[in-house]
Design an enzyme around this catalytic site. Sequence first.
Site, PDB file in Angstrom:
ATOM      1  N   ILE A 102      -0.015   3.073 -13.719  1.00 19.39           N
ATOM      2  CA  ILE A 102       0.623   3.259 -12.417  1.00 19.39           C
ATOM      3  C   ILE A 102      -0.462   3.598 -11.415  1.00 19.39           C
ATOM      4  CG2 ILE A 102       2.239   4.668 -11.079  1.00 19.39           C
ATOM      5  CD1 ILE A 102       3.820   5.136 -13.621  1.00 19.39           C
ATOM      6  N   CYS A 103      -0.472   2.897 -10.292  1.00 17.86           N
ATOM      7  CA  CYS A 103      -1.407   3.167  -9.209  1.00 17.86           C
ATOM      8  C   CYS A 103      -2.858   3.085  -9.717  1.00 17.86           C
ATOM      9  CB  CYS A 103      -1.078   4.524  -8.590  1.00 17.86           C
ATOM     10  SG  CYS A 103      -1.872   4.845  -7.008  1.00 17.86           S
ATOM     11  N   THR A 104      -3.651   4.103  -9.461  1.00 26.82           N
ATOM     12  CA  THR A 104      -5.070   4.066  -9.838  1.00 26.82           C
ATOM     13  C   THR A 104      -5.292   4.286 -11.328  1.00 26.82           C
ATOM     14  OG1 THR A 104      -5.280   6.414  -9.254  1.00 26.82           O
ATOM     15  CG2 THR A 104      -5.863   4.789  -7.560  1.00 26.82           C
ATOM     16  N   GLY A 105      -4.225   4.392 -12.087  1.00 30.56           N
ATOM     17  CA  GLY A 105      -4.372   4.401 -13.532  1.00 30.56           C
ATOM     18  C   GLY A 105      -5.016   3.126 -14.042  1.00 30.56           C
ATOM     19  N   THR A 122      -3.526  -2.497  -8.306  1.00 32.43           N
ATOM     20  CA  THR A 122      -3.569  -1.053  -8.137  1.00 32.43           C
ATOM     21  C   THR A 122      -3.134  -0.768  -6.707  1.00 32.43           C
ATOM     22  OG1 THR A 122      -4.952   0.935  -8.384  1.00 32.43           O
ATOM     23  CG2 THR A 122      -6.002  -1.007  -7.400  1.00 32.43           C
TER      24      THR A 122
END
Length: 337
Positions: A102-105, A122
Amino acid sequence: MHTVAILALDHVVPADLGTAIETFGQVRLADGSRPYEVRVCAPTQHVITDTFTLIAPHGLEVFDQADTIIVPGCSEIAGPLHEQVRAALREAAAREVRVASICTGAFTLAAAGLLDGLAATTHWAAADRLAEMFPAIEVKPDVLYVDNGQFLTSAGASAGLDLCLHMVRGDFGSAVAADIARLAVVPLEREAAQAQVVVHPHPPSPLGSTLEPVLRWIVDNLTRDLTLAQLARRSGLSERTFNRRFRQQTGTTPRQWLLHARVRRAQYLLETTDDSVEHIADRAGFGSTTALRERFKRVVGATPHAYRRNFRNASAEQPDSRNGPIESRPARTTLSA
């Protein structure tokens, strides 16, 4: 029981972490059972966020039993990846465990080498950095999420919820996912190819408050012969302005959004009723079985009859294979127009 391991690293974004916990933790099947077991884990017991310290109840050994691993975003993305985390992710990937960010993961997955040669996304503000740091990845900054089958990535904020709903829908069908969407008070119709952000950084009016009532009205009136003029009037805008803002907000046209919403309604009815395909075509707003079959095949990749048969066959089986729902799912970043 499908085990979902959610990885909490230092500087984890609490909203991303909470999205994964709540989405999978709230899922219920028709018999009331919980199909997912959610476990939060970390390489160390104490995880520092930007606002509080989290005590992780599990270590990385949870990966050994995981069917799905979720990696939420972190506010700091430049630091080196913990070697223990890298090794655990790579070992899980070798066992064909589903891994999603999720996102910057996505930076964590990239640093572990899981995204090389694949498309990924991202948060739009970090997309250039991801492409610069990991040139072997095809970064797609303008989509909500990318599904490569085993490895999935999403954009930031609410796109993480879209990805989680997408996985629930793939595992247990759109009816189950729709229940979670209703609990979260969000639409289930947002698709992977929808634009992450509005084109203009300072729109003259808040587009969310402008379009949300219209989108909900469309879903409530799928059987009507809706026109651009009708939708524009409901929004209080000219057709030209409405069409432009709709594209900016959703990344698609009003017609395509309407057709995808009708397909989702048809999926729900195919899963939850014994209605004939002809009746479902009427209830979903297609008007004819030919129109339903053509659009359904383009969006879902199967005919309505095949979808109902395959879904019910899958529902009759216990989902005990950790990759059963994933192997037949093609890589997807967009939907056909």
